[in-house]
Design an enzyme around this catalytic site. Structure first.
Site, PDB file in Angstrom:
ATOM      1  CE1 TYR A 138      -3.649   2.550   0.515  1.00 40.93           C
ATOM      2  CE2 TYR A 138      -2.419   3.308   2.433  1.00 40.93           C
ATOM      3  CZ  TYR A 138      -3.445   3.480   1.525  1.00 40.93           C
ATOM      4  OH  TYR A 138      -4.259   4.585   1.608  1.00 40.93           O
TER       5      TYR A 138
ATOM      6  CG  ASP B 206       5.682   3.699   1.053  1.00 45.00           C
ATOM      7  OD1 ASP B 206       5.935   4.293   2.121  1.00 45.00           O
ATOM      8  OD2 ASP B 206       4.533   3.582   0.584  1.00 45.00           O
TER       9      ASP B 206
ATOM     10  CE  LYS C 202       0.582   5.045   8.246  1.00 43.35           C
ATOM     11  NZ  LYS C 202       0.616   4.292   7.029  1.00 43.35           N
TER      12      LYS C 202
HETATM   13  C1  PLP Z   1       0.070   4.722   5.648  1.00 40.62           C
HETATM   14  C2  PLP Z   1       0.902   4.474   4.451  1.00 40.62           C
HETATM   15  C3  PLP Z   1       0.924   5.360   3.358  1.00 40.62           C
HETATM   16  C4  PLP Z   1      -0.005   6.536   3.269  1.00 40.62           C
HETATM   17  O1  PLP Z   1       0.197   7.476   4.276  1.00 40.62           O
HETATM   18  P1  PLP Z   1      -1.013   8.464   4.664  1.00 40.62           P
HETATM   19  O2  PLP Z   1      -0.392   9.379   5.667  1.00 40.62           O
HETATM   20  O3  PLP Z   1      -2.101   7.591   5.202  1.00 40.62           O
HETATM   21  O4  PLP Z   1      -1.425   9.153   3.430  1.00 40.62           O
HETATM   22  C5  PLP Z   1       1.839   5.135   2.362  1.00 40.62           C
HETATM   23  N1  PLP Z   1       2.657   4.071   2.383  1.00 40.62           N
HETATM   24  C6  PLP Z   1       2.640   3.189   3.396  1.00 40.62           C
HETATM   25  C7  PLP Z   1       3.609   2.053   3.382  1.00 40.62           C
HETATM   26  C8  PLP Z   1       1.744   3.346   4.442  1.00 40.62           C
HETATM   27  O5  PLP Z   1       1.691   2.430   5.417  1.00 40.62           O
END
Ligand code: PLP
Length: 451
Positions: A169, A257, A285
């Site tokens: 994701y 990511d 995060k």
């Molecule tokens: C949570 C998440 C996102 C998106 O971040 P948001 O602050 O919710 O937009 C992107 N990549 C990963 C791996 C994530 O866990």
């Protein structure tokens, strides 16, 4: 609704969050009443779908306050929280260092539309900790970080194609909302209504832990270096290194990511823990300390394509927000290398105990760990990609487990595709409570009472 501070109310109300007078309108509420009320004005009653309990059933608890590893709902019930805002919280809820930093920053103004020192300090704190990452630009979410990093990759290479892994994701930008076909490399199909085929026409989806064949049309490969959005699926040994080589062979960029793994799996992230260095990083995060922040970064010469220096446009009114940078700095400043190691050790013991306690009741589970990240699959074999995660989720056992745990005051993520986020506030004693409850729930699941 405007609430005036009561006379004599402290200047920094957060320090008294737990004993502040409850708003009259909040007082009679139950979780059900709040959820019903929310549903009238918010689609599905939630601002992010997984919060609705759609995949586990039941009514979500509405959180009124939180402290350390605990959250309290509007009915005054306390839960031991392993959600921790899906990984945005590392030190524990309402950590004093973060609360004080945010209050202090707020008192000096909440946004300026001009550079502020906090942006530079947070950027310095990030690049100091992440070898190979010379510069970062701050944004307001992980989604934005990913969108922007992909734009940089495309702008810098002059290529369009993006390769992503099934089950990873990367936020909700169109380009990464693509679903895979039948487990083979396929050109993406829109993974959501409202995403036109054209938006994902250059997105290729391939299975995780399997190095794809790339060609010179590929701008970049984006990967969660530990997949944490299909349950927890660590990379198999050699996967990330082989991916690095495959990218180099065709001149494609490698994008990590690290929105979840950054500053959580260690003082830097997976790139510093695992030895494989990407070209671009996405963060989010943890670096916001619970406020909305994201960041993307890389080598200086790559980021020079960004406006105002270069032709790739990217911007944000609230980017580098002073509250968010203050919170993020407080977290990074507070998390020492030794703490990370101690937490990883605690979580490793927890995972072993969880596997054993459930196994003793006859439930076969996989409890993967990566640093402090932990996951749970009701499966006989380790899960290495999305097809395995889906078939583990399909047996429905997670929902039963979730419900039993919630009843015992343990708040797990409300879905089988989420990782668990024990953090610095989860002591051995706290984790032992989780094990004890899990043993009881597993016992019930293994031998349900006759109905
Ligand atoms: C949570 C998440 C996102 C998106 O971040 P948001 O602050 O919710 O937009 C992107 N990549 C990963 C791996 C994530 O866990």
């Amino acid at each position: 609704m405007v609430t005036d501070p009561a006379p004599g109310e402290p200047e920094h109300p957060a320090s008294h969050a737990s004993d502040r007078p409850r708003d009259a309108e909040l007082a009679p509420a139950t979780n059900q009443a709040w959820f019903d009320r929310a549903r009238r004005v918010i689609p599905g009653g939630v601002d992010s779908p997984v919060r609705s309990f759609g995949s586990v059933g039941g009514t979500p608890y509405t959180v009124e306050r939180a402290q350390g590893p605990w959250v309290w709902d509007v009915e005054g019930r306390r839960y031991l929280d392993l959600v921790q805002s899906y990984g945005a919280v590392l030190l524990g809820h309402a950590h004093r260092a973060v609360t004080e930093a945010v209050c202090h920053a707020a008192a000096a103004g909440t946004t300026f539309g001009a550079p502020s020192p906090g942006e530079t300090l947070l950027a310095e704190a990030i690049v100091e900790r992440v070898a190979g990452c010379d510069q970062v630009r701050l944004v307001s979410s992980g989604t934005e970080a990913v969108m922007s990093a992909l734009r940089v990759a495309r702008g810098a290479t002059g290529r369009d194609r993006v390769v992503k892994f099934d089950g990873c994701y990367h936020g909700h930008a169109d380009v990464v909302l693509a679903g895979g076909g039948s487990g083979v490399a396929t050109l993406g199909l829109p993974g959501s209504a409202g995403v036109p085929p054209g938006a994902v026409a250059d997105t290729v989806v391939v299975p995780y832990n399997d190095v794809p064949v790339l060609d010179e049309q590929v701008a970049c490969v984006i990967v969660e270096p530990v997949a944490a959005n299909m349950g927890l699926v660590p990379p198999v040994p050699g996967f990330l290194g082989a991916l690095r080589e495959a990218c180099d062979a065709v001149g494609a960029l490698l994008v990590f990511d690290e929105v979840i793994t950054g500053f959580r799996v260690g003082p830097g992230g997976m790139s510093t823990a695992g030895g494989v260095v990407p070209d671009l990083w996405c963060f989010g995060k943890v670096i916001g300390g619970g406020l909305p922040v994201g960041a993307f970064g890389g080598r200086r010469e790559l980021l020079e394509v960004l406006a105002p220096e270069g032709p790739v446009y990217q911007a944000g009114t609230l980017s580098g927000n002073p509250l968010a940078t203050a919170a993020g700095l407080a977290v990074l400043g507070h998390a020492a290398a030794a703490d990370y190691q101690a937490l990883a050790d605690r979580v490793a013991r927890f995972a072993t105990a969880l596997r054993e306690t459930m196994g003793r009741r006859g439930l076969a589970v996989q409890v993967p760990v990566a640093g402090p990240l932990v996951g749970l699959f009701f499966a006989d074999e380790p899960v290495t990609e999305y097809a395995g995660a889906r078939s583990a989720a399909a047996n429905g056992r997670y929902s039963a487990f979730f419900a039993g745990m919630l009843q015992r005051g343990i708040a797990l993520p409300p879905g089988p595709y989420e990782a668990w986020f024990p953090g610095f506030s989860h002591t051995d004693a706290v984790l032992d409570e989780v094990i004890a409850a899990a043993g009881e729930v597993a016992g019930e699941m293994a031998s349900p009472r006759p109905s």
